[in-house]
Write an enzyme that holds these catalytic residues in place. Sequence first.
Site, PDB file in Angstrom:
ATOM      1  N   LYS A 246      26.226  33.717  88.143  1.00 15.83           N
ATOM      2  CA  LYS A 246      27.310  34.109  87.119  1.00 15.83           C
ATOM      3  C   LYS A 246      27.177  35.830  86.691  1.00 15.83           C
ATOM      4  O   LYS A 246      28.178  36.432  87.082  1.00 15.83           O
ATOM      5  CB  LYS A 246      26.936  33.355  85.975  1.00 15.83           C
ATOM      6  CG  LYS A 246      27.610  31.901  86.140  1.00 15.83           C
ATOM      7  CD  LYS A 246      26.889  31.004  86.935  1.00 15.83           C
ATOM      8  CE  LYS A 246      27.333  29.645  87.170  1.00 15.83           C
ATOM      9  NZ  LYS A 246      26.485  28.434  86.659  1.00 15.83           N
TER      10      LYS A 246
ATOM     11  N   TRP B 144      25.821  20.521  81.628  1.00 18.59           N
ATOM     12  CA  TRP B 144      24.637  21.177  81.928  1.00 18.59           C
ATOM     13  C   TRP B 144      23.741  20.718  81.079  1.00 18.59           C
ATOM     14  O   TRP B 144      22.507  20.507  81.802  1.00 18.59           O
ATOM     15  CB  TRP B 144      24.688  22.667  81.776  1.00 18.59           C
ATOM     16  CG  TRP B 144      25.672  23.266  83.067  1.00 18.59           C
ATOM     17  CD1 TRP B 144      26.796  23.798  82.895  1.00 18.59           C
ATOM     18  CD2 TRP B 144      25.550  22.998  84.584  1.00 18.59           C
ATOM     19  NE1 TRP B 144      27.426  24.037  84.224  1.00 18.59           N
ATOM     20  CE2 TRP B 144      26.615  23.654  85.325  1.00 18.59           C
ATOM     21  CE3 TRP B 144      24.537  22.299  85.225  1.00 18.59           C
ATOM     22  CZ2 TRP B 144      26.791  23.343  86.694  1.00 18.59           C
ATOM     23  CZ3 TRP B 144      24.749  22.182  86.577  1.00 18.59           C
ATOM     24  CH2 TRP B 144      25.923  22.732  87.414  1.00 18.59           C
TER      25      TRP B 144
ATOM     26  N   ASP C 162      18.562  27.465  79.136  1.00 20.23           N
ATOM     27  CA  ASP C 162      19.153  27.515  80.442  1.00 20.23           C
ATOM     28  C   ASP C 162      20.501  28.606  80.000  1.00 20.23           C
ATOM     29  O   ASP C 162      21.263  28.537  79.685  1.00 20.23           O
ATOM     30  CB  ASP C 162      19.755  26.297  80.865  1.00 20.23           C
ATOM     31  CG  ASP C 162      20.686  26.605  82.287  1.00 20.23           C
ATOM     32  OD1 ASP C 162      20.957  27.679  82.743  1.00 20.23           O
ATOM     33  OD2 ASP C 162      21.491  25.597  82.506  1.00 20.23           O
TER      34      ASP C 162
HETATM   35  C1  PLP Z   1      26.152  27.034  86.972  1.00 24.25           C
HETATM   36  C2  PLP Z   1      25.252  26.437  85.923  1.00 24.25           C
HETATM   37  C3  PLP Z   1      23.866  25.870  86.539  1.00 24.25           C
HETATM   38  C4  PLP Z   1      23.778  25.489  87.892  1.00 24.25           C
HETATM   39  O1  PLP Z   1      23.350  26.279  88.626  1.00 24.25           O
HETATM   40  P1  PLP Z   1      22.730  26.244  90.134  1.00 24.25           P
HETATM   41  O2  PLP Z   1      22.287  27.937  90.163  1.00 24.25           O
HETATM   42  O3  PLP Z   1      24.125  25.872  90.808  1.00 24.25           O
HETATM   43  O4  PLP Z   1      21.628  25.088  90.091  1.00 24.25           O
HETATM   44  C5  PLP Z   1      23.163  25.390  85.342  1.00 24.25           C
HETATM   45  N1  PLP Z   1      23.355  25.700  83.923  1.00 24.25           N
HETATM   46  C6  PLP Z   1      24.349  26.373  83.924  1.00 24.25           C
HETATM   47  C7  PLP Z   1      24.720  26.526  82.043  1.00 24.25           C
HETATM   48  C8  PLP Z   1      25.106  26.887  84.598  1.00 24.25           C
HETATM   49  O5  PLP Z   1      26.158  27.755  84.148  1.00 24.25           O
END
Ligand code: PLP
Length: 363
Positions: free
Chosen positions: A195, A102, A171
Amino acid sequence: MSRRYNFCAGPAALPEEVLLQARDELLDWQDAGLSIMEMSHRSKEIVAIAEQAESDLRELLDIGNHYKVIFTQGGASTQFAAVPLNLTGNTRAVDYVNTGQWSKKAIAEAKRYADVNIAASSEDTNFSTIPARDSWQINNDAAYLHYTPNETIGGVEFNWLPQTKAPLVVDMSSTILSRPINVDDYGVIYAGAQKNIGPAGLTLVIVREDLLEQSRDELPTMLNWKTLADNDSMYNTPPTYSLYLAGLVFQWLKQQGGLTAMAQINERKAQKLYGYIDDSTFYANPVETVSRSWMNVPFTIETPDSAELEKTFVAEADKAGLLNLKGHRSVGGMRASIYNAVPEAAVDTLIDFMQDFASRHAG
Ligand SMILES: *Cc1c(COP(=O)(O)O)cnc(C)c1O
């Protein structure tokens, strides 16, 4: 109906109580005579739902008034572009830390808009560690330092806070709400909802007010945090149903005792699973002990025929009602995502299954 244990990395399990309430309210929300999905986002009902969700989230995370809370769309991946475009009006220099898949995606997108310095990377350990503190090459004059506190795919998580004069931009998609955090440590926190927050379709951005003043002219309106914040996340039609469900999740979290209580449960779940993996000679987890994720637990089988056995494991687990344990396609093996809504009983059942599987297949 029989609901099974869902270890999916995302979209992930939702609390059963939340789904039951949503079912009860689906056709006719609280005697309004229609579904949430059918209401104007300007209606008093939706405005109240959005306000309640924000206020519950502020309470859960103890968010100060000098932060704006934005509910938007496009997922965390859209924020990979929104971050540099909102923050590099004064300088194009930005710091990024590379701890996994990521991080890499965030870096690739940022490179389209800004001058990216990789302040630290753990690629040399195949992302099984957090880069040692003394290896960091930080630019204190950067517009921000971006990192990924929990790498969902590698299962590696920071247990300390990077030190830089630049604001921290994080993030938090796969760790937010798993425990208390100090919001004041960060300039910007963003997360896709699917999540630990709610269903897909909703994205959360928490941004310190003073950082709303340094955007680039070419910033698209729908990515402009200031525009979204000034319009209470209603500049355009927000994903109203996802927001409603997130609001129910926030209320559920408060009923569980808030994030202090969740942290205790989450730590216990993770310790049980890692403890079992470490005690066994059949399974292994590649991540250094101090950087293991509470939310995403990758594991492999340590036998000569492991590739075949891992396929068998995932298939048999599925039949036993333990869903979505296949590892990410980039790392293989298995992965158990044990977010807030995955009950401790699911972890206990998984460990029992792992024990039984090992006893049947160990050489
Ligand atoms: C799942 C995830 C993403 C992607 O998220 P989207 O909402 O599908 O764009 C980005 N960063 C992390 C750490 C994730 O777990």
